[in-house]
Enzyme design. Structure first.
Site, PDB file in Angstrom:
ATOM      1  N   CYS A   9       0.895  -1.156   0.000  1.00  0.00           N
ATOM      2  CA  CYS A   9       0.000   0.000   0.000  1.00  0.00           C
ATOM      3  C   CYS A   9       0.923   1.192   0.000  1.00  0.00           C
ATOM      4  O   CYS A   9       1.559   1.494   1.004  1.00  0.00           O
ATOM      5  CB  CYS A   9      -0.899   0.038   1.228  1.00  0.00           C
ATOM      6  SG  CYS A   9      -1.854   1.571   1.268  1.00  0.00           S
TER       7      CYS A   9
ATOM      8  N   CYS B 165      -0.438   4.154   2.539  1.00  0.00           N
ATOM      9  CA  CYS B 165      -0.443   4.005   3.998  1.00  0.00           C
ATOM     10  C   CYS B 165      -0.196   2.539   4.362  1.00  0.00           C
ATOM     11  O   CYS B 165       0.908   2.058   4.199  1.00  0.00           O
ATOM     12  CB  CYS B 165      -1.733   4.534   4.600  1.00  0.00           C
ATOM     13  SG  CYS B 165      -3.235   4.070   3.729  1.00  0.00           S
TER      14      CYS B 165
HETATM   15 FE    FE Z   1      -3.314   2.134   2.903  1.00  0.00          FE
END
Ligand code: FE
Length: 209
Positions: A111, A114
């Site tokens: 990701c 985040c």
């Molecule tokens: Fe994320």
């Protein structure tokens, strides 16, 4: 003087100061409780439920996919529905996509923004998954990062990086190791590690228990 030959317990830290985000979370939580939108027991139960989720759930899904081609087909088409078939509550997952690693293709998940992660089936993400180092580098140099994890892929193998979002989470189905034909589904599940379902490792070989 109280001395230990060897320290049997983990160091206990007394950290009384809350961080900015901890303070913020507690403030929001007490407001929600005060306004009657949820109870402290509900918060506690949700945390307990989250902590009870481990990669063993994902491993069960992968092992079933290895032994049951029809299930694997359903998993690749609609992972959330297939996972639910096994009695696993997908919780707050919006869309779950299963991606299969093969002899020619290796998928790895990140990701970049985040720490989006399929928590309902893999539990809490490892710290490195949330690190800026992993998030920024795996998209630029996946082979180099995988090598640091101890996974060297031959040039012929295509590498694809999947970037998770708040809406879409990915589960890697690692390739079934050779020589596992005789293993039960339960024994197969033990070969499926968390890292192999993120795509930074292969599934364990049966002699690596
Ligand atoms: Fe994320």
């Amino acid at each position: 003087m109280h001395e230990h030959e060897h320290d049997e317990h983990a160091p206990i830290t007394d950290r009384d100061e809350l961080t900015y985000y901890e303070k913020r979370v507690y403030a929001i939580q007490s407001l929600l409780i005060e306004k009657g939108l949820m109870t402290a027991d509900e918060v506690r139960r949700a945390v307990e439920d989250m902590d009870a989720r481990t990669p063993a759930l994902g491993a069960k899904v992968v092992a079933r996919a290895w032994v049951d081609p029809a299930f694997k087909a359903r998993l690749l088409t609609d992972a959330k529905a297939a996972v639910t078939e096994l009695g696993i509550d997908t919780g707050t997952l919006s869309t779950l996509v299963a991606i299969e690693n093969t002899e020619k293709l290796h998928n790895v998940v990140v990701c970049t923004l985040c720490s989006c992660y399929p928590r309902p089936i893999l539990g809490v993400p490892p710290d490195w998954y949330k690190s800026l180092n992993y998030r920024s580098r795996v998209v630029v140099d996946p082979r180099g990062v995988l090598k640091e994890f101890g996974l060297e892929l031959e040039q012929e193998i295509e590498v694809r990086v999947y970037d998770s979002t708040a809406d879409i989470r990915y589960l890697v189905i690692p390739a079934r190791p050779a020589g596992t034909e005789g293993l039960s589904e339960e024994d197969l599940a033990r070969l499926v590690t968390r890292d192999s379902m993120i795509g930074v490792a292969k599934a364990r070989m049966p002699d690596q228990y």
